[in-house]
Design an enzyme around this catalytic site. Structure first.
Site, PDB file in Angstrom:
ATOM      1  N   HIS A 113       1.248  -1.231   0.073  1.00  0.00           N
ATOM      2  CA  HIS A 113       0.198   0.331   0.025  1.00  0.00           C
ATOM      3  C   HIS A 113       1.045   0.841   0.041  1.00  0.00           C
ATOM      4  O   HIS A 113       1.902   1.699   0.406  1.00  0.00           O
ATOM      5  CB  HIS A 113      -0.592   0.459   1.137  1.00  0.00           C
ATOM      6  CG  HIS A 113      -1.610  -1.200   1.018  1.00  0.00           C
ATOM      7  ND1 HIS A 113      -1.064  -2.145   2.171  1.00  0.00           N
ATOM      8  CD2 HIS A 113      -2.906  -2.024   0.823  1.00  0.00           C
ATOM      9  CE1 HIS A 113      -2.519  -2.824   2.001  1.00  0.00           C
ATOM     10  NE2 HIS A 113      -3.362  -3.051   1.392  1.00  0.00           N
ATOM     11  N   LYS A 138      -0.356  -7.860  -4.346  1.00  0.00           N
ATOM     12  CA  LYS A 138      -1.876  -6.810  -4.397  1.00  0.00           C
ATOM     13  C   LYS A 138      -1.325  -5.669  -4.145  1.00  0.00           C
ATOM     14  O   LYS A 138      -0.611  -5.553  -3.057  1.00  0.00           O
ATOM     15  CB  LYS A 138      -2.538  -6.847  -3.253  1.00  0.00           C
ATOM     16  CG  LYS A 138      -3.155  -5.800  -3.274  1.00  0.00           C
ATOM     17  CD  LYS A 138      -4.304  -5.720  -1.166  1.00  0.00           C
ATOM     18  CE  LYS A 138      -5.007  -4.697  -1.449  1.00  0.00           C
ATOM     19  NZ  LYS A 138      -5.923  -4.247   0.091  1.00  0.00           N
ATOM     20  N   LYS A 285     -16.740  22.661 -20.800  1.00  0.00           N
ATOM     21  CA  LYS A 285     -17.783  23.157 -21.395  1.00  0.00           C
ATOM     22  C   LYS A 285     -17.223  23.776 -23.095  1.00  0.00           C
ATOM     23  O   LYS A 285     -18.177  24.186 -24.057  1.00  0.00           O
ATOM     24  CB  LYS A 285     -19.478  23.617 -21.117  1.00  0.00           C
ATOM     25  CG  LYS A 285     -20.092  22.310 -20.277  1.00  0.00           C
ATOM     26  CD  LYS A 285     -21.276  22.942 -20.169  1.00  0.00           C
ATOM     27  CE  LYS A 285     -22.480  21.512 -19.143  1.00  0.00           C
ATOM     28  NZ  LYS A 285     -23.931  21.551 -19.348  1.00  0.00           N
ATOM     29  N   ASP A 321     -27.757  19.502 -24.073  1.00  0.00           N
ATOM     30  CA  ASP A 321     -28.194  20.560 -23.313  1.00  0.00           C
ATOM     31  C   ASP A 321     -29.802  20.751 -23.392  1.00  0.00           C
ATOM     32  O   ASP A 321     -31.080  21.525 -22.974  1.00  0.00           O
ATOM     33  CB  ASP A 321     -27.939  20.962 -21.949  1.00  0.00           C
ATOM     34  CG  ASP A 321     -26.917  20.419 -20.889  1.00  0.00           C
ATOM     35  OD1 ASP A 321     -27.120  19.222 -20.698  1.00  0.00           O
ATOM     36  OD2 ASP A 321     -25.718  20.999 -20.697  1.00  0.00           O
TER      37      ASP A 321
END
Ligand code: ATR
Length: 484
Positions: A113, A138, A285, A321
Protein backbone atom coordinates in the site's frame (compact mmCIF):
# COMPACT_ATOMS: atom_id res chain seq x y z
CA UNK A 1 -15.04 -10.85 -7.85
CA UNK A 2 -16.38 -7.95 -5.87
CA UNK A 3 -15.00 -8.05 -2.34
CA UNK A 4 -16.75 -6.35 0.54
CA UNK A 5 -14.25 -5.01 3.01
CA UNK A 6 -15.88 -5.20 6.43
CA UNK A 7 -14.75 -2.82 9.12
CA UNK A 8 -16.45 -3.57 12.44
CA UNK A 9 -15.41 -2.79 15.99
CA UNK A 10 -16.63 -6.07 17.46
CA UNK A 11 -16.59 -9.69 16.40
CA UNK A 12 -20.40 -9.79 16.77
CA UNK A 13 -20.84 -6.87 14.37
CA UNK A 14 -18.45 -8.45 11.85
CA UNK A 15 -20.40 -11.73 11.97
CA UNK A 16 -23.70 -9.84 11.69
CA UNK A 17 -22.48 -7.86 8.67
CA UNK A 18 -21.02 -10.73 6.65
CA UNK A 19 -24.29 -12.04 5.13
CA UNK A 20 -25.53 -8.46 4.55
CA UNK A 21 -22.81 -7.70 2.04
CA UNK A 22 -24.03 -9.98 -0.79
CA UNK A 23 -20.51 -9.72 -2.21
CA UNK A 24 -18.63 -12.57 -3.91
CA UNK A 25 -15.94 -12.50 -1.27
CA UNK A 26 -15.46 -10.74 2.08
CA UNK A 27 -12.42 -9.16 3.65
CA UNK A 28 -12.46 -8.93 7.44
CA UNK A 29 -10.30 -6.13 8.76
CA UNK A 30 -9.34 -7.61 12.12
CA UNK A 31 -7.40 -4.45 13.01
CA UNK A 32 -10.74 -2.65 13.51
CA UNK A 33 -11.96 -5.15 16.12
CA UNK A 34 -10.98 -3.55 19.41
CA UNK A 35 -10.56 -6.70 21.47
CA UNK A 36 -9.97 -10.03 19.82
CA UNK A 37 -10.54 -12.89 22.27
CA UNK A 38 -9.46 -16.47 21.96
CA UNK A 39 -11.68 -18.33 19.54
CA UNK A 40 -12.98 -15.16 17.82
CA UNK A 41 -11.08 -15.78 14.60
CA UNK A 42 -12.31 -19.39 14.38
CA UNK A 43 -15.85 -18.24 15.04
CA UNK A 44 -15.73 -15.60 12.29
CA UNK A 45 -14.30 -18.12 9.84
CA UNK A 46 -16.92 -20.74 10.76
CA UNK A 47 -19.76 -18.28 10.05
CA UNK A 48 -18.59 -17.08 6.64
CA UNK A 49 -21.29 -16.93 3.94
CA UNK A 50 -18.70 -16.86 1.13
CA UNK A 51 -14.90 -17.02 0.75
CA UNK A 52 -13.08 -14.95 3.34
CA UNK A 53 -9.93 -12.82 3.33
CA UNK A 54 -8.49 -12.19 6.78
CA UNK A 55 -6.21 -9.26 7.34
CA UNK A 56 -4.96 -7.16 10.23
CA UNK A 57 -3.44 -3.94 8.99
CA UNK A 58 -0.81 -1.99 10.82
CA UNK A 59 -0.92 1.81 10.99
CA UNK A 60 1.73 2.43 8.32
CA UNK A 61 -0.39 0.53 5.80
CA UNK A 62 -3.64 2.33 6.56
CA UNK A 63 -4.69 0.09 9.45
CA UNK A 64 -5.89 0.50 13.02
CA UNK A 65 -3.97 -2.25 14.82
CA UNK A 66 -2.63 -1.01 18.15
CA UNK A 67 -0.71 -4.04 19.43
CA UNK A 68 2.87 -5.11 18.74
CA UNK A 69 4.12 -6.50 15.42
CA UNK A 70 4.57 -9.88 17.12
CA UNK A 71 0.94 -9.92 18.20
CA UNK A 72 -0.19 -8.95 14.74
CA UNK A 73 1.74 -11.75 13.06
CA UNK A 74 0.38 -14.14 15.69
CA UNK A 75 -3.15 -13.14 14.72
CA UNK A 76 -2.46 -13.65 11.02
CA UNK A 77 -1.04 -17.11 11.68
CA UNK A 78 -4.28 -18.02 13.47
CA UNK A 79 -6.13 -16.98 10.32
CA UNK A 80 -4.50 -19.67 8.21
CA UNK A 81 -7.75 -21.67 8.10
CA UNK A 82 -9.43 -18.89 6.13
CA UNK A 83 -9.60 -18.96 2.33
CA UNK A 84 -7.16 -16.07 2.08
CA UNK A 85 -4.73 -14.33 4.41
CA UNK A 86 -3.42 -10.90 3.42
CA UNK A 87 -0.03 -9.86 4.78
CA UNK A 88 1.88 -6.72 3.91
CA UNK A 89 5.12 -6.99 1.95
CA UNK A 90 6.64 -4.71 4.57
CA UNK A 91 6.22 -7.49 7.19
CA UNK A 92 9.45 -8.90 5.77
CA UNK A 93 10.40 -11.90 3.68
CA UNK A 94 10.99 -14.20 6.64
CA UNK A 95 7.54 -13.72 8.11
CA UNK A 96 5.95 -14.04 4.68
CA UNK A 97 7.85 -17.31 4.11
CA UNK A 98 6.60 -18.62 7.42
CA UNK A 99 3.05 -17.98 6.31
CA UNK A 100 3.44 -19.34 2.79
CA UNK A 101 5.15 -22.50 4.09
CA UNK A 102 2.37 -23.19 6.59
CA UNK A 103 -0.55 -21.95 4.59
CA UNK A 104 -2.36 -25.27 4.20
CA UNK A 105 -5.36 -24.63 1.98
CA UNK A 106 -5.26 -20.85 2.47
CA UNK A 107 -4.04 -18.56 -0.28
CA UNK A 108 -1.57 -15.88 0.72
CA UNK A 109 -2.01 -12.34 -0.56
CA UNK A 110 1.08 -10.20 -0.16
CA UNK A 111 0.12 -6.56 -0.28
CA UNK A 112 1.78 -3.24 -0.92
CA UNK A 113 0.00 0.00 0.00
CA UNK A 114 1.24 3.46 -0.79
CA UNK A 115 -0.94 6.31 0.43
CA UNK A 116 1.24 8.96 -1.20
CA UNK A 117 1.69 7.93 -4.80
CA UNK A 118 2.08 5.21 -7.38
CA UNK A 119 5.88 4.99 -7.32
CA UNK A 120 8.02 4.97 -10.44
CA UNK A 121 9.48 1.57 -9.57
CA UNK A 122 6.13 -0.16 -9.14
CA UNK A 123 7.08 -2.94 -11.58
CA UNK A 124 10.15 -3.73 -9.52
CA UNK A 125 7.99 -3.83 -6.37
CA UNK A 126 5.62 -6.17 -8.18
CA UNK A 127 8.52 -8.47 -9.11
CA UNK A 128 9.81 -8.50 -5.54
CA UNK A 129 6.38 -9.39 -4.13
CA UNK A 130 5.95 -12.08 -6.76
CA UNK A 131 9.28 -13.59 -5.69
CA UNK A 132 7.89 -14.20 -2.17
CA UNK A 133 6.01 -17.21 -3.52
CA UNK A 134 2.67 -15.73 -2.57
CA UNK A 135 -0.50 -16.73 -4.35
CA UNK A 136 -1.69 -13.22 -5.11
CA UNK A 137 0.14 -9.90 -5.39
CA UNK A 138 -1.84 -6.91 -4.16
CA UNK A 139 -0.84 -3.36 -5.09
CA UNK A 140 -2.89 -0.37 -3.92
CA UNK A 141 -1.47 3.12 -4.49
CA UNK A 142 -2.78 6.65 -4.28
CA UNK A 143 -3.58 8.14 -7.68
CA UNK A 144 -2.34 11.69 -8.05
CA UNK A 145 -3.56 11.89 -11.62
CA UNK A 146 -6.03 9.99 -13.78
CA UNK A 147 -3.05 8.73 -15.77
CA UNK A 148 -1.90 6.74 -12.72
CA UNK A 149 -4.90 4.48 -13.33
CA UNK A 150 -3.58 3.70 -16.79
CA UNK A 151 -0.23 2.69 -15.31
CA UNK A 152 -2.07 0.44 -12.87
CA UNK A 153 -4.08 -1.16 -15.68
CA UNK A 154 -0.84 -1.78 -17.57
CA UNK A 155 0.63 -3.52 -14.54
CA UNK A 156 -2.47 -5.68 -14.15
CA UNK A 157 -2.35 -6.60 -17.82
CA UNK A 158 1.32 -7.52 -17.59
CA UNK A 159 0.74 -9.70 -14.51
CA UNK A 160 -2.17 -11.40 -16.16
CA UNK A 161 -0.18 -12.07 -19.33
CA UNK A 162 2.41 -13.92 -17.27
CA UNK A 163 -0.33 -15.71 -15.29
CA UNK A 164 0.37 -14.04 -11.95
CA UNK A 165 -2.74 -13.29 -9.93
CA UNK A 166 -2.83 -9.64 -9.02
CA UNK A 167 -5.17 -7.29 -7.18
CA UNK A 168 -4.39 -3.83 -8.55
CA UNK A 169 -6.09 -0.56 -7.75
CA UNK A 170 -5.55 3.13 -7.27
CA UNK A 171 -6.83 4.96 -4.20
CA UNK A 172 -8.30 8.42 -3.74
CA UNK A 173 -10.88 10.30 -5.79
CA UNK A 174 -8.69 10.18 -8.91
CA UNK A 175 -8.35 6.45 -8.46
CA UNK A 176 -12.06 5.70 -8.36
CA UNK A 177 -12.13 4.62 -11.99
CA UNK A 178 -9.66 1.84 -11.22
CA UNK A 179 -12.04 0.37 -8.67
CA UNK A 180 -14.69 0.05 -11.38
CA UNK A 181 -12.45 -0.97 -14.28
CA UNK A 182 -9.73 -3.09 -12.69
CA UNK A 183 -11.74 -6.33 -12.96
CA UNK A 184 -12.11 -5.82 -16.70
CA UNK A 185 -8.33 -5.41 -16.98
CA UNK A 186 -7.80 -8.64 -15.05
CA UNK A 187 -7.55 -7.79 -11.36
CA UNK A 188 -8.39 -10.78 -9.15
CA UNK A 189 -10.92 -8.68 -7.26
CA UNK A 190 -12.04 -5.15 -6.46
CA UNK A 191 -12.96 -3.89 -3.00
CA UNK A 192 -16.11 -2.06 -1.98
CA UNK A 193 -17.64 -0.93 1.30
CA UNK A 194 -20.80 -2.20 2.94
CA UNK A 195 -22.42 1.11 3.85
CA UNK A 196 -21.66 4.83 3.92
CA UNK A 197 -19.14 5.94 6.52
CA UNK A 198 -17.48 2.51 6.63
CA UNK A 199 -14.94 2.82 3.83
CA UNK A 200 -11.73 1.00 4.62
CA UNK A 201 -9.62 2.98 2.13
CA UNK A 202 -9.81 6.35 0.34
CA UNK A 203 -11.86 6.45 -2.86
CA UNK A 204 -13.62 3.16 -2.15
CA UNK A 205 -17.07 2.75 -3.71
CA UNK A 206 -19.99 0.80 -2.30
CA UNK A 207 -20.22 -2.89 -3.10
CA UNK A 208 -23.83 -2.46 -4.06
CA UNK A 209 -23.00 0.25 -6.60
CA UNK A 210 -20.08 -1.72 -8.01
CA UNK A 211 -22.42 -4.63 -8.64
CA UNK A 212 -25.84 -3.17 -9.29
CA UNK A 213 -25.01 0.16 -10.93
CA UNK A 214 -21.62 -0.30 -12.61
CA UNK A 215 -21.88 -4.06 -13.11
CA UNK A 216 -18.09 -4.05 -12.59
CA UNK A 217 -17.96 -7.86 -12.36
CA UNK A 218 -19.61 -8.32 -15.77
CA UNK A 219 -17.43 -6.00 -17.87
CA UNK A 220 -15.38 -7.66 -20.58
CA UNK A 221 -12.32 -5.74 -21.79
CA UNK A 222 -12.80 -7.27 -25.21
CA UNK A 223 -15.13 -4.78 -26.87
CA UNK A 224 -15.75 -2.79 -23.70
CA UNK A 225 -17.02 0.75 -24.32
CA UNK A 226 -15.91 3.17 -21.63
CA UNK A 227 -17.87 6.42 -21.28
CA UNK A 228 -17.54 9.06 -18.63
CA UNK A 229 -18.04 12.50 -17.25
CA UNK A 230 -15.24 15.03 -17.58
CA UNK A 231 -15.35 17.85 -15.03
CA UNK A 232 -14.17 19.25 -11.74
CA UNK A 233 -15.89 18.52 -9.40
CA UNK A 234 -17.72 15.40 -10.59
CA UNK A 235 -18.81 13.74 -7.35
CA UNK A 236 -22.27 15.33 -7.25
CA UNK A 237 -23.31 14.21 -10.72
CA UNK A 238 -25.97 11.55 -11.13
CA UNK A 239 -25.10 10.71 -14.74
CA UNK A 240 -23.17 7.58 -13.82
CA UNK A 241 -26.32 6.12 -12.29
CA UNK A 242 -28.72 6.70 -15.17
CA UNK A 243 -26.20 5.77 -17.87
CA UNK A 244 -24.96 2.60 -16.19
CA UNK A 245 -28.52 1.45 -15.48
CA UNK A 246 -29.35 2.04 -19.14
CA UNK A 247 -26.30 0.03 -20.27
CA UNK A 248 -27.38 -2.81 -17.98
CA UNK A 249 -30.93 -2.74 -19.23
CA UNK A 250 -29.71 -2.92 -22.82
CA UNK A 251 -27.15 -5.58 -21.85
CA UNK A 252 -24.31 -3.56 -23.35
CA UNK A 253 -20.69 -4.24 -22.51
CA UNK A 254 -20.33 -0.60 -21.51
CA UNK A 255 -19.64 1.44 -18.42
CA UNK A 256 -19.76 5.09 -17.39
CA UNK A 257 -17.34 6.54 -14.85
CA UNK A 258 -16.49 9.95 -13.43
CA UNK A 259 -13.21 11.49 -14.58
CA UNK A 260 -12.01 14.14 -12.14
CA UNK A 261 -9.93 16.14 -14.61
CA UNK A 262 -7.31 18.74 -13.61
CA UNK A 263 -5.78 19.20 -17.03
CA UNK A 264 -8.11 18.76 -19.98
CA UNK A 265 -5.35 18.71 -22.59
CA UNK A 266 -3.51 15.89 -20.79
CA UNK A 267 -6.75 13.99 -20.35
CA UNK A 268 -7.68 14.17 -24.03
CA UNK A 269 -4.16 13.15 -25.04
CA UNK A 270 -4.05 10.10 -22.75
CA UNK A 271 -7.67 8.92 -22.78
CA UNK A 272 -8.72 9.64 -26.36
CA UNK A 273 -7.94 6.11 -27.42
CA UNK A 274 -9.62 4.56 -24.38
CA UNK A 275 -13.02 6.24 -24.11
CA UNK A 276 -15.91 5.82 -26.51
CA UNK A 277 -17.77 8.99 -25.55
CA UNK A 278 -17.87 11.72 -22.93
CA UNK A 279 -20.20 13.96 -21.01
CA UNK A 280 -18.65 17.33 -20.26
CA UNK A 281 -19.49 19.53 -17.32
CA UNK A 282 -18.08 22.59 -15.56
CA UNK A 283 -15.56 24.02 -16.05
CA UNK A 284 -14.84 22.41 -19.44
CA UNK A 285 -17.94 22.98 -21.59
CA UNK A 286 -16.18 25.72 -23.58
CA UNK A 287 -12.57 24.59 -23.20
CA UNK A 288 -13.30 21.20 -24.77
CA UNK A 289 -14.17 22.84 -28.10
CA UNK A 290 -10.52 23.39 -29.12
CA UNK A 291 -9.82 19.64 -28.92
CA UNK A 292 -12.71 18.57 -31.15
CA UNK A 293 -12.41 17.46 -34.75
CA UNK A 294 -15.97 18.55 -35.45
CA UNK A 295 -18.72 20.45 -33.68
CA UNK A 296 -22.44 20.17 -34.40
CA UNK A 297 -24.23 23.41 -35.38
CA UNK A 298 -26.34 23.77 -32.19
CA UNK A 299 -23.32 23.30 -29.93
CA UNK A 300 -21.36 25.76 -32.04
CA UNK A 301 -24.09 28.36 -31.85
CA UNK A 302 -24.52 27.92 -28.08
CA UNK A 303 -20.74 27.94 -27.64
CA UNK A 304 -20.83 25.01 -25.23
CA UNK A 305 -20.39 21.27 -25.58
CA UNK A 306 -21.79 18.87 -22.99
CA UNK A 307 -21.37 15.69 -25.02
CA UNK A 308 -18.56 14.23 -27.10
CA UNK A 309 -19.10 11.26 -29.33
CA UNK A 310 -16.13 9.51 -30.87
CA UNK A 311 -16.48 8.24 -34.40
CA UNK A 312 -13.52 6.63 -36.20
CA UNK A 313 -11.18 8.18 -33.65
CA UNK A 314 -12.59 11.66 -34.32
CA UNK A 315 -14.07 13.74 -31.52
CA UNK A 316 -17.46 15.29 -32.31
CA UNK A 317 -19.02 17.87 -29.97
CA UNK A 318 -22.76 18.09 -29.28
CA UNK A 319 -25.03 19.98 -26.91
CA UNK A 320 -27.83 17.81 -25.54
CA UNK A 321 -28.78 20.36 -22.83
CA UNK A 322 -30.74 22.36 -25.38
CA UNK A 323 -32.63 19.26 -26.49
CA UNK A 324 -33.19 18.14 -22.86
CA UNK A 325 -34.66 21.46 -21.78
CA UNK A 326 -36.93 21.81 -24.80
CA UNK A 327 -38.23 18.24 -24.48
CA UNK A 328 -38.89 18.71 -20.76
CA UNK A 329 -40.87 21.90 -21.43
CA UNK A 330 -42.76 20.60 -24.44
CA UNK A 331 -43.99 17.62 -22.43
CA UNK A 332 -46.22 20.21 -20.75
CA UNK A 333 -46.62 23.11 -23.17
CA UNK A 334 -45.81 23.96 -26.78
CA UNK A 335 -43.30 26.79 -26.85
CA UNK A 336 -44.23 28.40 -30.17
CA UNK A 337 -45.87 31.80 -29.68
CA UNK A 338 -45.58 31.68 -25.88
CA UNK A 339 -44.11 34.39 -23.67
CA UNK A 340 -41.12 32.98 -21.88
CA UNK A 341 -38.94 34.43 -19.10
CA UNK A 342 -35.51 32.99 -18.34
CA UNK A 343 -33.68 33.86 -15.13
CA UNK A 344 -29.94 33.79 -15.66
CA UNK A 345 -27.34 34.76 -18.25
CA UNK A 346 -24.76 32.01 -17.88
CA UNK A 347 -24.11 28.91 -19.98
CA UNK A 348 -27.40 27.19 -19.06
CA UNK A 349 -29.45 30.31 -19.86
CA UNK A 350 -27.68 30.75 -23.20
CA UNK A 351 -28.33 27.11 -24.22
CA UNK A 352 -31.99 27.12 -23.21
CA UNK A 353 -32.51 30.64 -24.55
CA UNK A 354 -31.18 29.51 -27.89
CA UNK A 355 -33.62 26.57 -27.85
CA UNK A 356 -36.58 28.83 -26.98
CA UNK A 357 -35.77 31.22 -29.82
CA UNK A 358 -35.43 28.29 -32.24
CA UNK A 359 -38.87 27.10 -31.16
CA UNK A 360 -40.27 30.59 -31.79
CA UNK A 361 -41.02 31.48 -28.18
CA UNK A 362 -41.03 35.20 -27.25
CA UNK A 363 -38.16 35.37 -24.83
CA UNK A 364 -37.26 37.85 -22.09
CA UNK A 365 -34.00 37.57 -20.14
CA UNK A 366 -33.83 38.50 -16.45
CA UNK A 367 -30.49 38.49 -14.64
CA UNK A 368 -28.97 39.73 -11.41
CA UNK A 369 -26.11 41.42 -13.25
CA UNK A 370 -27.80 43.65 -15.83
CA UNK A 371 -24.71 43.91 -18.00
CA UNK A 372 -24.51 40.17 -18.56
CA UNK A 373 -28.26 39.92 -19.08
CA UNK A 374 -28.19 42.65 -21.74
CA UNK A 375 -25.30 40.97 -23.49
CA UNK A 376 -27.12 37.65 -23.70
CA UNK A 377 -30.31 39.39 -24.78
CA UNK A 378 -28.45 41.11 -27.61
CA UNK A 379 -26.80 37.85 -28.61
CA UNK A 380 -30.12 36.04 -28.83
CA UNK A 381 -31.95 39.05 -30.31
CA UNK A 382 -34.39 39.25 -27.37
CA UNK A 383 -35.27 41.69 -24.59
CA UNK A 384 -33.55 42.04 -21.25
CA UNK A 385 -35.78 43.33 -18.43
CA UNK A 386 -35.78 43.62 -14.70
CA UNK A 387 -38.21 41.39 -12.85
CA UNK A 388 -40.30 44.35 -11.75
CA UNK A 389 -40.83 45.61 -15.30
CA UNK A 390 -42.34 42.39 -16.60
CA UNK A 391 -46.10 42.08 -17.11
CA UNK A 392 -46.39 38.78 -15.29
CA UNK A 393 -50.04 38.27 -16.21
CA UNK A 394 -48.91 37.65 -19.79
CA UNK A 395 -46.07 35.22 -19.06
CA UNK A 396 -46.71 31.58 -20.01
CA UNK A 397 -43.41 29.94 -19.11
CA UNK A 398 -40.85 30.81 -16.44
CA UNK A 399 -37.45 29.11 -16.41
CA UNK A 400 -34.82 29.29 -13.70
CA UNK A 401 -31.41 28.88 -15.33
CA UNK A 402 -29.44 30.15 -12.33
CA UNK A 403 -28.10 27.98 -9.54
CA UNK A 404 -30.38 29.63 -6.98
CA UNK A 405 -32.20 26.99 -4.89
CA UNK A 406 -29.60 24.29 -5.46
CA UNK A 407 -28.46 22.08 -2.60
CA UNK A 408 -27.44 23.13 0.03
CA UNK A 409 -29.30 26.48 -0.36
CA UNK A 410 -32.65 24.77 -0.73
CA UNK A 411 -34.67 27.56 0.90
CA UNK A 412 -33.74 30.10 -1.75
CA UNK A 413 -35.80 31.03 -4.77
CA UNK A 414 -34.98 33.42 -7.64
CA UNK A 415 -38.55 34.78 -7.49
CA UNK A 416 -41.13 35.58 -4.83
CA UNK A 417 -44.34 33.60 -4.44
CA UNK A 418 -46.70 36.38 -5.54
CA UNK A 419 -45.35 36.32 -9.11
CA UNK A 420 -46.09 32.64 -9.58
CA UNK A 421 -49.57 32.38 -11.13
CA UNK A 422 -51.01 30.72 -14.26
CA UNK A 423 -47.66 29.65 -15.67
CA UNK A 424 -45.59 26.65 -16.47
CA UNK A 425 -42.57 26.88 -14.16
CA UNK A 426 -39.41 24.97 -15.00
CA UNK A 427 -36.31 24.79 -12.81
CA UNK A 428 -33.03 23.58 -14.33
CA UNK A 429 -31.83 22.80 -10.80
CA UNK A 430 -32.34 19.06 -10.18
CA UNK A 431 -30.97 18.72 -6.70
CA UNK A 432 -33.37 18.90 -4.91
CA UNK A 433 -35.85 17.56 -7.49
CA UNK A 434 -38.53 19.97 -6.24
CA UNK A 435 -36.91 23.30 -5.46
CA UNK A 436 -38.37 26.02 -3.29
CA UNK A 437 -39.47 27.87 -6.45
CA UNK A 438 -41.27 24.79 -7.81
CA UNK A 439 -42.89 24.10 -4.47
CA UNK A 440 -44.28 27.64 -4.26
CA UNK A 441 -45.39 27.54 -7.89
CA UNK A 442 -47.23 24.26 -7.38
CA UNK A 443 -48.99 25.64 -4.30
CA UNK A 444 -50.15 28.58 -6.41
CA UNK A 445 -51.60 26.23 -9.04
CA UNK A 446 -48.81 26.45 -11.64
CA UNK A 447 -47.71 23.48 -13.73
CA UNK A 448 -44.19 22.60 -12.66
CA UNK A 449 -41.30 20.84 -14.38
CA UNK A 450 -38.41 19.43 -12.34
CA UNK A 451 -34.83 19.74 -13.57
CA UNK A 452 -34.75 15.96 -13.42
CA UNK A 453 -36.84 15.81 -16.61
CA UNK A 454 -34.24 17.87 -18.45
CA UNK A 455 -31.43 15.80 -16.97
CA UNK A 456 -33.04 12.58 -18.12
CA UNK A 457 -33.77 13.83 -21.63
CA UNK A 458 -30.26 15.18 -22.15
CA UNK A 459 -28.79 11.90 -20.84
CA UNK A 460 -31.04 9.83 -23.12
CA UNK A 461 -29.87 11.89 -26.09
CA UNK A 462 -26.25 11.26 -25.09
CA UNK A 463 -26.97 7.54 -25.04
CA UNK A 464 -28.37 7.71 -28.57
CA UNK A 465 -25.41 9.71 -29.84
CA UNK A 466 -22.94 7.27 -28.30
CA UNK A 467 -24.59 3.94 -29.03
CA UNK A 468 -26.73 4.64 -32.09
CA UNK A 469 -29.57 2.90 -30.23
CA UNK A 470 -32.97 4.26 -29.22
CA UNK A 471 -33.16 5.42 -25.61
CA UNK A 472 -36.92 5.63 -25.40
CA UNK A 473 -38.26 3.97 -22.28
CA UNK A 474 -34.80 3.20 -20.92
CA UNK A 475 -34.10 6.48 -19.16
CA UNK A 476 -36.37 7.36 -16.26
CA UNK A 477 -36.43 8.68 -12.76
CA UNK A 478 -35.65 5.35 -11.15
CA UNK A 479 -31.94 6.12 -11.32
CA UNK A 480 -32.53 8.94 -8.91
CA UNK A 481 -34.13 6.49 -6.47
CA UNK A 482 -30.93 4.46 -6.48
CA UNK A 483 -29.02 7.63 -5.66
CA UNK A 484 -31.12 8.00 -2.53
P1 ATR B 1 -24.15 28.07 -15.79
O1 ATR B 1 -23.13 27.72 -16.84
O2 ATR B 1 -24.59 26.89 -14.97
O3 ATR B 1 -25.29 28.83 -16.33
P2 ATR B 1 -22.81 30.46 -14.86
O4 ATR B 1 -22.31 30.73 -16.23
O5 ATR B 1 -21.89 30.65 -13.71
O6 ATR B 1 -23.37 28.98 -14.74
O7 ATR B 1 -24.12 31.37 -14.64
C1 ATR B 1 -24.79 31.38 -13.44
C2 ATR B 1 -26.02 32.26 -13.55
O8 ATR B 1 -26.70 32.19 -12.30
C3 ATR B 1 -25.72 33.72 -13.78
O9 ATR B 1 -26.76 34.28 -14.54
C4 ATR B 1 -25.72 34.29 -12.36
O10 ATR B 1 -26.05 35.66 -12.29
P3 ATR B 1 -24.91 36.79 -12.49
O11 ATR B 1 -24.74 36.95 -13.96
O12 ATR B 1 -25.50 37.98 -11.83
O13 ATR B 1 -23.69 36.28 -11.80
C5 ATR B 1 -26.84 33.50 -11.77
N1 ATR B 1 -26.75 33.44 -10.30
C6 ATR B 1 -25.92 32.69 -9.58
N2 ATR B 1 -26.13 32.89 -8.26
C7 ATR B 1 -27.14 33.80 -8.17
C8 ATR B 1 -27.84 34.41 -7.08
N3 ATR B 1 -27.53 34.11 -5.82
N4 ATR B 1 -28.82 35.26 -7.37
C9 ATR B 1 -29.15 35.57 -8.65
N5 ATR B 1 -28.52 35.02 -9.72
C10 ATR B 1 -27.54 34.14 -9.48
Amino acid sequence: MICCSIVAHTKEKAIHDMPRSKADIIEIRLDYISELSKGDIDEIISKKPCPLIMTCRKKEEGGQFKGSEGERIGILKKCLKADYVDIEFSAGKEIISELTENKGSSKIIVSYHNFEALPGNIEQIFEEIKATNCDIVKIACMANSLEDNLRMFELIRKAKAEKTDIIGLCMGEKGEISRVLNLAYGSYLTYGYLEKGRQSAPGQLSCEFLKRVYGADKLDLDGLKIYGLVGRPVSKSRGYIVHNLAFKEMELNAVYVNFLVDDLEEFIKNFKGIVAGLSVTMPYKQEIIQYLDKIEPIAKKVGAVNTVSIRDGKLVGHNTDVYGAIEAIEEKIKIEGKNVVIFGAGGAARAIGYGIVEKKGNLIIVNRTAEKGKKLGAELGVEFKSKEKIDWQNIDILINATSVGMMPDINESPIEKEYLHNMVVFDTVYNPPITKMLDMAENNGCTIISGIRMFIYQAAKQFELWTGKQAEGIYGEKGFGVAG
